[in-house]
Design an enzyme around this catalytic site. Sequence first.
Site, PDB file in Angstrom:
ATOM      1  CB  SER A 256      -0.912  22.000 -28.432  1.00  0.00           C
ATOM      2  OG  SER A 256      -1.494  20.835 -28.833  1.00  0.00           O
TER       3      SER A 256
ATOM      4  CG  HIS B  21      -1.979  26.228 -31.640  1.00  0.00           C
ATOM      5  ND1 HIS B  21      -2.016  26.949 -30.469  1.00  0.00           N
ATOM      6  CD2 HIS B  21      -2.554  25.036 -31.343  1.00  0.00           C
ATOM      7  CE1 HIS B  21      -2.591  26.230 -29.527  1.00  0.00           C
ATOM      8  NE2 HIS B  21      -2.926  25.069 -30.036  1.00  0.00           N
TER       9      HIS B  21
ATOM     10  CD  GLU C 226      -1.403  30.740 -30.644  1.00  0.00           C
ATOM     11  OE1 GLU C 226      -1.448  31.550 -29.721  1.00  0.00           O
ATOM     12  OE2 GLU C 226      -0.863  29.626 -30.517  1.00  0.00           O
TER      13      GLU C 226
ATOM     14  CG  ASN D 172      -2.135  26.728 -25.259  1.00  0.00           C
ATOM     15  OD1 ASN D 172      -3.308  26.987 -25.013  1.00  0.00           O
ATOM     16  ND2 ASN D 172      -1.770  25.678 -25.978  1.00  0.00           N
TER      17      ASN D 172
HETATM   18  N1  LIG Z   1      -7.369  18.465 -29.372  1.00  0.00           N
HETATM   19  C1  LIG Z   1      -7.167  19.774 -29.284  1.00  0.00           C
HETATM   20  O1  LIG Z   1      -7.951  20.532 -28.666  1.00  0.00           O
HETATM   21  C2  LIG Z   1      -5.956  20.374 -29.974  1.00  0.00           C
HETATM   22  C3  LIG Z   1      -5.905  21.778 -30.151  1.00  0.00           C
HETATM   23  C4  LIG Z   1      -4.824  22.320 -30.849  1.00  0.00           C
HETATM   24  C5  LIG Z   1      -3.811  21.500 -31.309  1.00  0.00           C
HETATM   25  N2  LIG Z   1      -3.865  20.147 -31.097  1.00  0.00           N
HETATM   26  C6  LIG Z   1      -2.792  19.304 -31.609  1.00  0.00           C
HETATM   27  O2  LIG Z   1      -3.223  18.696 -32.836  1.00  0.00           O
HETATM   28  C7  LIG Z   1      -2.566  17.429 -32.991  1.00  0.00           C
HETATM   29  C8  LIG Z   1      -3.617  16.354 -33.185  1.00  0.00           C
HETATM   30  O3  LIG Z   1      -4.449  16.333 -32.062  1.00  0.00           O
HETATM   31  P1  LIG Z   1      -5.883  15.624 -32.082  1.00  0.00           P
HETATM   32  O4  LIG Z   1      -6.584  16.089 -30.860  1.00  0.00           O
HETATM   33  O5  LIG Z   1      -6.505  15.787 -33.415  1.00  0.00           O
HETATM   34  O6  LIG Z   1      -5.432  14.096 -31.897  1.00  0.00           O
HETATM   35  P2  LIG Z   1      -6.284  12.771 -32.150  1.00  0.00           P
HETATM   36  O7  LIG Z   1      -5.793  11.789 -31.163  1.00  0.00           O
HETATM   37  O8  LIG Z   1      -7.745  13.095 -32.205  1.00  0.00           O
HETATM   38  O9  LIG Z   1      -5.852  12.326 -33.640  1.00  0.00           O
HETATM   39  C9  LIG Z   1      -4.564  11.965 -34.009  1.00  0.00           C
HETATM   40  C10 LIG Z   1      -4.680  11.091 -35.246  1.00  0.00           C
HETATM   41  O10 LIG Z   1      -3.370  10.891 -35.798  1.00  0.00           O
HETATM   42  C11 LIG Z   1      -3.356   9.598 -36.362  1.00  0.00           C
HETATM   43  N3  LIG Z   1      -1.986   9.187 -36.648  1.00  0.00           N
HETATM   44  C12 LIG Z   1      -1.049   8.731 -35.791  1.00  0.00           C
HETATM   45  N4  LIG Z   1       0.109   8.489 -36.462  1.00  0.00           N
HETATM   46  C13 LIG Z   1      -0.115   8.825 -37.773  1.00  0.00           C
HETATM   47  C14 LIG Z   1       0.670   8.816 -38.943  1.00  0.00           C
HETATM   48  N5  LIG Z   1       1.948   8.411 -38.925  1.00  0.00           N
HETATM   49  N6  LIG Z   1       0.101   9.229 -40.100  1.00  0.00           N
HETATM   50  C15 LIG Z   1      -1.189   9.614 -40.134  1.00  0.00           C
HETATM   51  N7  LIG Z   1      -1.987   9.657 -39.055  1.00  0.00           N
HETATM   52  C16 LIG Z   1      -1.448   9.262 -37.883  1.00  0.00           C
HETATM   53  C17 LIG Z   1      -4.100   8.742 -35.365  1.00  0.00           C
HETATM   54  O11 LIG Z   1      -4.537   7.506 -35.934  1.00  0.00           O
HETATM   55  C18 LIG Z   1      -5.249   9.679 -34.967  1.00  0.00           C
HETATM   56  O12 LIG Z   1      -6.382   9.448 -35.787  1.00  0.00           O
HETATM   57  C19 LIG Z   1      -1.696  17.231 -31.750  1.00  0.00           C
HETATM   58  O13 LIG Z   1      -0.390  17.665 -32.023  1.00  0.00           O
HETATM   59  C20 LIG Z   1      -2.373  18.146 -30.730  1.00  0.00           C
HETATM   60  O14 LIG Z   1      -1.501  18.565 -29.713  1.00  0.00           O
HETATM   61  C21 LIG Z   1      -4.929  19.558 -30.449  1.00  0.00           C
END
Ligand SMILES: NC(=O)c1ccc[n+]([C@@H]2O[C@H](COP(=O)([O-])OP(=O)(O)OC[C@H]3O[C@@H](n4cnc5c(N)ncnc54)[C@H](O)[C@@H]3O)[C@@H](O)[C@H]2O)c1
Length: 294
Positions: A119, A140, A152, A191
């Site tokens: 993000s 994104h 994005e 953002n």
């Molecule tokens: N949540 C949102 O609204 C949103 C929106 C856009 C972008 N993002 C971005 O997307 C990414 C993921 O966010 P999320 O909300 O899905 O997080 P989340 O916490 O729901 O999931 C992250 C997952 O990654 C796993 N993980 C950690 N280390 C790992 C590895 N080495 N190999 C494989 N899996 C691994 C964890 O076990 C977990 O299941 C982040 O960079 C976040 O900033 C999130």
Amino acid sequence: MAIKKVFVVGAGLMGGGITQVAATAGYEVTMRDISQEALDKSMETIEWSVNKFASKGKITEDVARQAIANIEPTTEMADAADADLVVEAVFENLKLKQEVFKELDGIVMEDTVIATNTSAISVTTIASATGRPDRVVGTHFFSPVPMMKLCELIRGLETSDETLAAMEEFARSIGKETVTVEKDVAGFLANRIGLTATVEAINLVASGVATPQDVDKAMRLGFGHAMGPCETADLTGIDILMHACEAIYDETRNEKYWPPELMRRMVTAGLKGRKTKKGFYDYSSGKQEPYWTL
Ligand SMILES: NC(=O)c1ccc[n+]([C@@H]2O[C@H](COP(=O)([O-])OP(=O)(O)OC[C@H]3O[C@@H](n4cnc5c(N)ncnc54)[C@H](O)[C@@H]3O)[C@@H](O)[C@H]2O)c1
């Protein structure tokens, strides 16, 4: 290049959503997490969601069944070896993302595109952990991925035109609209704009100019936004937005991204929005009720 096999790293909220939309569009998707529990939970959510799409007539029962069959959960990174595209969606942590990219660089094929769903972290910085920064791109997606139309595309300093074009074609093939962010700036595009509105909305509430309800109403009825900035902050998580503001501020030193005191205090107090049942509104009754008075 033609993308057929997709490897998603991280089976959380975003990784699961990206897996679901790619599998529904007919791609073979391998979804990797370090946690078997996260994989199981994600598969359950995906099944529930595709069945809901089918029951609403948005996709056929056959497509829903095929979508599930297209997904292969795994805990092994080595399964990325035959992927044409990898989408990384692990926790928002630079060190972790760089470790993942370094590991992938030693596994995937020479022309595999590796995308990061960060993000706020610089795509160029993540790409520097690999020997193929031209094949790394930012994607994104927005949450919930199956519902939100936008993706994005972010060009890192060395992302090639070919990589960007392949990613654009893939994003469109899974039903997303894309915007291209030609420079790898902090906060990218949406953002970068949206957070200035969040900060200003919180400043207005904090200084007693208007209630969160009136701030939201103004933006909904005056500008035709689907949601106002306070209710959006509650939905996304006030802590998530605070960290996003901090990340942009750290890079730009632009005060308009400095998280207001009220935002910090709300996070400290556990008023993080819907997930903690209270934020700018109170959700404890299951509905969005006013919480703040001036
Ligand atoms: N949540 C949102 O609204 C949103 C929106 C856009 C972008 N993002 C971005 O997307 C990414 C993921 O966010 P999320 O909300 O899905 O997080 P989340 O916490 O729901 O999931 C992250 C997952 O990654 C796993 N993980 C950690 N280390 C790992 C590895 N080495 N190999 C494989 N899996 C691994 C964890 O076990 C977990 O299941 C982040 O960079 C976040 O900033 C999130």
